[in-house]
Design a protein around this motif. Structure first.
Motif, PDB file in Angstrom:
ATOM      1  N   VAL A  10      -8.253 -46.281   0.391  1.00 37.85           N
ATOM      2  CA  VAL A  10      -8.621 -46.394  -0.877  1.00 37.85           C
ATOM      3  C   VAL A  10      -9.786 -45.485  -1.222  1.00 37.85           C
ATOM      4  O   VAL A  10     -10.202 -44.855  -2.039  1.00 37.85           O
ATOM      5  CB  VAL A  10      -8.887 -47.881  -1.132  1.00 37.85           C
ATOM      6  N   ASP A  11     -10.772 -45.527  -0.044  1.00 36.57           N
ATOM      7  CA  ASP A  11     -12.320 -44.776  -0.576  1.00 36.57           C
ATOM      8  C   ASP A  11     -11.795 -43.489  -0.499  1.00 36.57           C
ATOM      9  O   ASP A  11     -12.574 -42.450  -1.263  1.00 36.57           O
ATOM     10  CB  ASP A  11     -12.974 -45.056   0.817  1.00 36.57           C
ATOM     11  N   TYR A  12     -10.919 -42.813   0.469  1.00 32.96           N
ATOM     12  CA  TYR A  12     -10.594 -41.601   0.298  1.00 32.96           C
ATOM     13  C   TYR A  12      -9.955 -41.098  -0.969  1.00 32.96           C
ATOM     14  O   TYR A  12     -10.345 -40.053  -1.624  1.00 32.96           O
ATOM     15  CB  TYR A  12      -9.739 -41.403   1.504  1.00 32.96           C
ATOM     16  N   LEU A  13      -8.960 -41.827  -1.575  1.00 31.48           N
ATOM     17  CA  LEU A  13      -7.988 -41.330  -2.626  1.00 31.48           C
ATOM     18  C   LEU A  13      -9.158 -41.527  -3.838  1.00 31.48           C
ATOM     19  O   LEU A  13      -8.562 -40.864  -4.976  1.00 31.48           O
ATOM     20  CB  LEU A  13      -7.047 -42.655  -2.825  1.00 31.48           C
ATOM     21  N   ARG A  14     -10.117 -42.372  -3.674  1.00 37.18           N
ATOM     22  CA  ARG A  14     -11.023 -42.394  -4.969  1.00 37.18           C
ATOM     23  C   ARG A  14     -12.160 -41.165  -4.946  1.00 37.18           C
ATOM     24  O   ARG A  14     -12.713 -41.100  -5.925  1.00 37.18           O
ATOM     25  CB  ARG A  14     -11.868 -43.771  -5.018  1.00 37.18           C
ATOM     26  N   SER A  15     -12.339 -40.491  -3.853  1.00 36.57           N
ATOM     27  CA  SER A  15     -13.084 -39.695  -3.636  1.00 36.57           C
ATOM     28  C   SER A  15     -12.844 -38.314  -4.484  1.00 36.57           C
ATOM     29  O   SER A  15     -11.516 -38.244  -4.842  1.00 36.57           O
ATOM     30  CB  SER A  15     -13.407 -39.127  -2.079  1.00 36.57           C
ATOM     31  N   ASP A  16     -13.525 -37.401  -4.501  1.00 33.11           N
ATOM     32  CA  ASP A  16     -13.259 -36.008  -4.977  1.00 33.11           C
ATOM     33  C   ASP A  16     -12.213 -35.360  -4.361  1.00 33.11           C
ATOM     34  O   ASP A  16     -11.473 -34.681  -4.763  1.00 33.11           O
ATOM     35  CB  ASP A  16     -14.427 -35.135  -5.155  1.00 33.11           C
ATOM     36  N   GLU A  17     -12.466 -35.410  -2.858  1.00 35.01           N
ATOM     37  CA  GLU A  17     -11.729 -34.691  -2.109  1.00 35.01           C
ATOM     38  C   GLU A  17     -10.088 -35.239  -2.157  1.00 35.01           C
ATOM     39  O   GLU A  17      -9.198 -34.558  -2.359  1.00 35.01           O
ATOM     40  CB  GLU A  17     -12.146 -34.907  -0.602  1.00 35.01           C
ATOM     41  N   GLY A  18      -9.994 -36.717  -2.234  1.00 34.62           N
ATOM     42  CA  GLY A  18      -8.871 -37.274  -2.448  1.00 34.62           C
ATOM     43  C   GLY A  18      -8.006 -36.966  -3.843  1.00 34.62           C
ATOM     44  O   GLY A  18      -6.934 -36.874  -3.707  1.00 34.62           O
ATOM     45  N   ALA A  19      -8.889 -37.097  -4.888  1.00 34.93           N
ATOM     46  CA  ALA A  19      -8.317 -36.581  -6.210  1.00 34.93           C
ATOM     47  C   ALA A  19      -7.817 -35.367  -6.043  1.00 34.93           C
ATOM     48  O   ALA A  19      -6.638 -34.995  -6.629  1.00 34.93           O
ATOM     49  CB  ALA A  19      -9.525 -36.624  -7.260  1.00 34.93           C
ATOM     50  N   ALA A  20      -8.496 -34.292  -5.442  1.00 34.80           N
ATOM     51  CA  ALA A  20      -7.821 -32.975  -5.257  1.00 34.80           C
ATOM     52  C   ALA A  20      -6.626 -32.773  -4.710  1.00 34.80           C
ATOM     53  O   ALA A  20      -5.614 -32.099  -4.809  1.00 34.80           O
ATOM     54  CB  ALA A  20      -8.826 -31.940  -4.967  1.00 34.80           C
ATOM     55  N   ALA A  21      -6.847 -33.608  -3.548  1.00 34.95           N
ATOM     56  CA  ALA A  21      -5.606 -33.818  -2.792  1.00 34.95           C
ATOM     57  C   ALA A  21      -3.977 -34.323  -3.312  1.00 34.95           C
ATOM     58  O   ALA A  21      -3.271 -34.023  -3.263  1.00 34.95           O
ATOM     59  CB  ALA A  21      -5.779 -34.462  -1.426  1.00 34.95           C
ATOM     60  N   LEU A  22      -4.342 -35.398  -4.208  1.00 30.82           N
ATOM     61  CA  LEU A  22      -3.564 -36.023  -4.801  1.00 30.82           C
ATOM     62  C   LEU A  22      -2.764 -35.027  -5.835  1.00 30.82           C
ATOM     63  O   LEU A  22      -1.704 -34.986  -6.155  1.00 30.82           O
ATOM     64  CB  LEU A  22      -4.020 -37.342  -5.521  1.00 30.82           C
ATOM     65  N   ALA A  23      -3.490 -34.355  -6.612  1.00 31.32           N
ATOM     66  CA  ALA A  23      -3.197 -33.324  -7.428  1.00 31.32           C
ATOM     67  C   ALA A  23      -2.244 -32.309  -6.875  1.00 31.32           C
ATOM     68  O   ALA A  23      -1.354 -32.004  -7.405  1.00 31.32           O
ATOM     69  CB  ALA A  23      -4.530 -32.677  -8.204  1.00 31.32           C
ATOM     70  N   MET A  24      -2.576 -31.914  -5.593  1.00 35.73           N
ATOM     71  CA  MET A  24      -1.648 -30.786  -4.964  1.00 35.73           C
ATOM     72  C   MET A  24      -0.419 -31.670  -4.492  1.00 35.73           C
ATOM     73  O   MET A  24       0.512 -30.901  -4.833  1.00 35.73           O
ATOM     74  CB  MET A  24      -2.680 -30.179  -3.593  1.00 35.73           C
ATOM     75  N   VAL A  25      -0.314 -32.840  -4.139  1.00 37.41           N
ATOM     76  CA  VAL A  25       0.623 -33.304  -3.648  1.00 37.41           C
ATOM     77  C   VAL A  25       1.502 -33.791  -4.863  1.00 37.41           C
ATOM     78  O   VAL A  25       2.824 -33.733  -4.837  1.00 37.41           O
ATOM     79  CB  VAL A  25       0.710 -34.684  -2.847  1.00 37.41           C
ATOM     80  N   ALA A  26       0.993 -34.039  -6.025  1.00 37.08           N
ATOM     81  CA  ALA A  26       1.741 -34.382  -7.231  1.00 37.08           C
ATOM     82  C   ALA A  26       2.591 -33.176  -7.770  1.00 37.08           C
ATOM     83  O   ALA A  26       3.586 -33.234  -8.413  1.00 37.08           O
ATOM     84  CB  ALA A  26       0.726 -35.039  -8.335  1.00 37.08           C
ATOM     85  N   GLY A  27       2.202 -32.018  -7.301  1.00 35.54           N
ATOM     86  CA  GLY A  27       2.732 -30.748  -7.574  1.00 35.54           C
ATOM     87  C   GLY A  27       4.322 -30.545  -6.861  1.00 35.54           C
ATOM     88  O   GLY A  27       4.968 -29.750  -7.280  1.00 35.54           O
ATOM     89  N   SER A  28       4.304 -31.372  -5.661  1.00 33.81           N
ATOM     90  CA  SER A  28       5.672 -31.333  -4.902  1.00 33.81           C
ATOM     91  C   SER A  28       6.820 -32.220  -5.807  1.00 33.81           C
ATOM     92  O   SER A  28       6.409 -33.240  -6.547  1.00 33.81           O
ATOM     93  CB  SER A  28       5.518 -32.044  -3.592  1.00 33.81           C
ATOM     94  N   GLU A  29       8.008 -31.734  -5.629  1.00 34.06           N
ATOM     95  CA  GLU A  29       9.320 -32.295  -6.220  1.00 34.06           C
ATOM     96  C   GLU A  29       9.431 -33.774  -5.373  1.00 34.06           C
ATOM     97  O   GLU A  29       9.667 -34.700  -6.265  1.00 34.06           O
ATOM     98  CB  GLU A  29      10.374 -31.544  -6.095  1.00 34.06           C
ATOM     99  N   LEU A  30       9.317 -34.207  -4.126  1.00 31.90           N
ATOM    100  CA  LEU A  30       9.459 -35.172  -3.572  1.00 31.90           C
ATOM    101  C   LEU A  30      10.794 -35.939  -3.779  1.00 31.90           C
ATOM    102  O   LEU A  30      11.071 -37.216  -4.015  1.00 31.90           O
ATOM    103  CB  LEU A  30       8.417 -36.091  -3.688  1.00 31.90           C
ATOM    104  N   SER A  31      11.770 -35.092  -4.382  1.00 34.72           N
ATOM    105  CA  SER A  31      13.061 -35.612  -4.563  1.00 34.72           C
ATOM    106  C   SER A  31      13.878 -36.066  -3.503  1.00 34.72           C
ATOM    107  O   SER A  31      13.314 -35.743  -2.199  1.00 34.72           O
ATOM    108  CB  SER A  31      13.908 -34.811  -5.641  1.00 34.72           C
ATOM    109  N   THR A  32      15.112 -36.295  -3.254  1.00 37.80           N
ATOM    110  CA  THR A  32      15.825 -36.664  -2.185  1.00 37.80           C
ATOM    111  C   THR A  32      16.193 -35.228  -1.418  1.00 37.80           C
ATOM    112  O   THR A  32      16.368 -35.277  -0.392  1.00 37.80           O
ATOM    113  CB  THR A  32      17.402 -37.314  -2.402  1.00 37.80           C
ATOM    114  N   ARG A  33      16.413 -34.139  -2.173  1.00 39.71           N
ATOM    115  CA  ARG A  33      16.748 -32.799  -1.796  1.00 39.71           C
ATOM    116  C   ARG A  33      15.632 -32.359  -0.810  1.00 39.71           C
ATOM    117  O   ARG A  33      15.696 -31.697   0.119  1.00 39.71           O
ATOM    118  CB  ARG A  33      17.274 -32.021  -2.879  1.00 39.71           C
ATOM    119  N   THR A  34      14.318 -32.525  -1.443  1.00 36.22           N
ATOM    120  CA  THR A  34      13.235 -31.892  -0.874  1.00 36.22           C
ATOM    121  C   THR A  34      12.328 -32.741  -0.141  1.00 36.22           C
ATOM    122  O   THR A  34      11.090 -32.127   0.329  1.00 36.22           O
ATOM    123  CB  THR A  34      12.508 -31.178  -2.190  1.00 36.22           C
TER     124      THR A  34
END
Length: 385
Positions: A10-34
């Motif tokens: 939680v501390d990591y996800l709340r940090s600026d580093e974590g927020a930037a990483a979340l934004a990058m992962v959010a760009g992934s499709e993460l569907s069953t196919r991918t």
């Protein structure tokens, strides 16, 4: 079973580093196919942080139906399952406007986020340190405490509680198995102003609750019940149905309204009341409000010569004593090619019955199967648009 978040996560996800990483992962499709490839890339880039990052992105996507600002929230899987939709939380919060409120099972803060906007003081507490850390992120500025809901730690507050009915993704149906146990919670706060969210299918008479039971639906689906202590209820109200829509429209009905309705033959229309009305035991009250009557005193289908505004009705084309053969013959005569089948009071599975009707026509129809007295009946209907 979802990812087991830690305070460090939680501390990591709340940090600026974590927020930037979340934004990058959010760009992934993460569907069953991918998903396998997406997870591999996340692990290559973020190492052991990939787990909480991927889980958070997936949970945020699932949360869109409950929270308009879900893209900025932190969740656990179980907490999201039980999270109150924003529309419902605000509906409850409006009844507490101007009060000092303590949410004693605040979890990740979905209820608290509405309360903090509508009440004078809103305090949240929970035993789970991870969920409290998430609540601190989700509801900035909230007063948060780590405390056991069964040990009161505030005075002169309205107590709001939502005992957990899920663990490891599994639902608990026994109120005594919730966390904290519902009977214990009611005993601890006896005499206090109290609002408790619980499952709508409970036997509230057996529970011995002496206040109001409110059943809430949202967009046609029953979502929850709320127990309101006598000090928070309108005079004389023991049962209430609240019907909410995501567009902000809402209406309510209570057991203080008249329930006198006539006994008549079926009218031109069949109406199925909202599930909140049915679960609250207010079918007759709803019928009286709209000039309707029941097909049978034991069945929740209503009938009448008009359909209330905003409610789906079925215009009766014909009525027949129900047998599978008779219904199949009638539908064939009406060139029926597809049938919506609604059942109350009979042990019939629409999914099993439908292929046995051998529909080959072109006309869509609706079929209402029910019981009037001891006789099974079928109403062939045209559904209202």
């Amino acid at each position: 079973m979802g990812y087991p978040f830690t305070i460090d996560d939680v501390d990591y996800l709340r940090s600026d580093e974590g927020a930037a990483a979340l934004a990058m992962v959010a760009g992934s499709e993460l569907s069953t196919r991918t998903r396998l490839a997406d997870i591999g890339r996340a692990r290559a880039r973020f190492g052991e942080r990939a787990g909480p990052l991927i889980e958070t992105v997936l949970l945020r996507r699932k949360a869109q139906a409950k929270l308009v600002d879900a893209d900025s929230w932190l969740f656990t899987g179980d907490a999201l399952q039980q999270a109150t939709p924003r529309v419902v939380a605000r509906h409850r919060g409006t009844r507490l406007t101007g009060r000092r409120v303590h949410d004693v099972t605040c979890s990740i803060g979905t209820e608290l986020s509405a309360l903090i906007e509508l009440t004078d003081v809103a305090i949240g507490s929970d035993l789970d340190p991870v969920r409290l850390a998430m609540a601190a992120h989700n509801v900035p500025g909230a007063t948060l405490l780590r405390a056991d809901a069964l040990h009161p730690c505030t005075r002169d507050t309205v107590v709001v509680a939502d005992p957990a009915r899920r663990s490891d993704g599994k639902r608990r149906f026994d109120p005594a198995a919730s966390m904290p146990p519902l009977p214990d919670l009611l005993d601890v706060y006896a005499g206090r102003d109290l609002a408790v969210k619980c499952a709508p299918g409970l036997d509230f008479d057996r529970l011995g609750w002496d206040g109001e039971v409110e059943i809430v639906s949202l967009d046609g689906g029953v979502r929850e019940a709320c127990l309101w202590s006598p000090g928070l209820s309108d005079p004389g109200v023991r049962r209430r149905a609240s019907v909410l829509r995501s567009d902000g429209t809402a209406w309510q009905i209570t057991d203080t309204e008249p329930d006198d309705i006539p006994e008549r033959e079926p009218g031109e229309w069949i109406i199925e009341p909202d599930g909140a009305v049915v679960r609250a035991g207010l079918v007759r009250h709803y019928a009286a409000r709209h000039g309707l009557w029941q097909l049978d005193p034991r069945i929740a289908y209503l009938t009448g010569d008009r359909v209330p505004e905003g409610v789906r009705g079925f215009r009766v084309l014909t009525r027949l004593g129900y047998t599978e053969k008779a219904l199949r013959r009638e539908l064939a005569a009406r060139d029926c090619g597809s049938a919506e089948i609604l059942v109350r009071g009979l042990d019939i599975d629409p999914a099993v019955l439908r292929p046995r009707l051998k529909l080959r026509g072109t006309t869509p129809l609706s079929v209402v199967l029910t019981r009037i007295g001891h006789a099974p009946v079928a109403f062939v209907c045209a559904a209202r648009n």
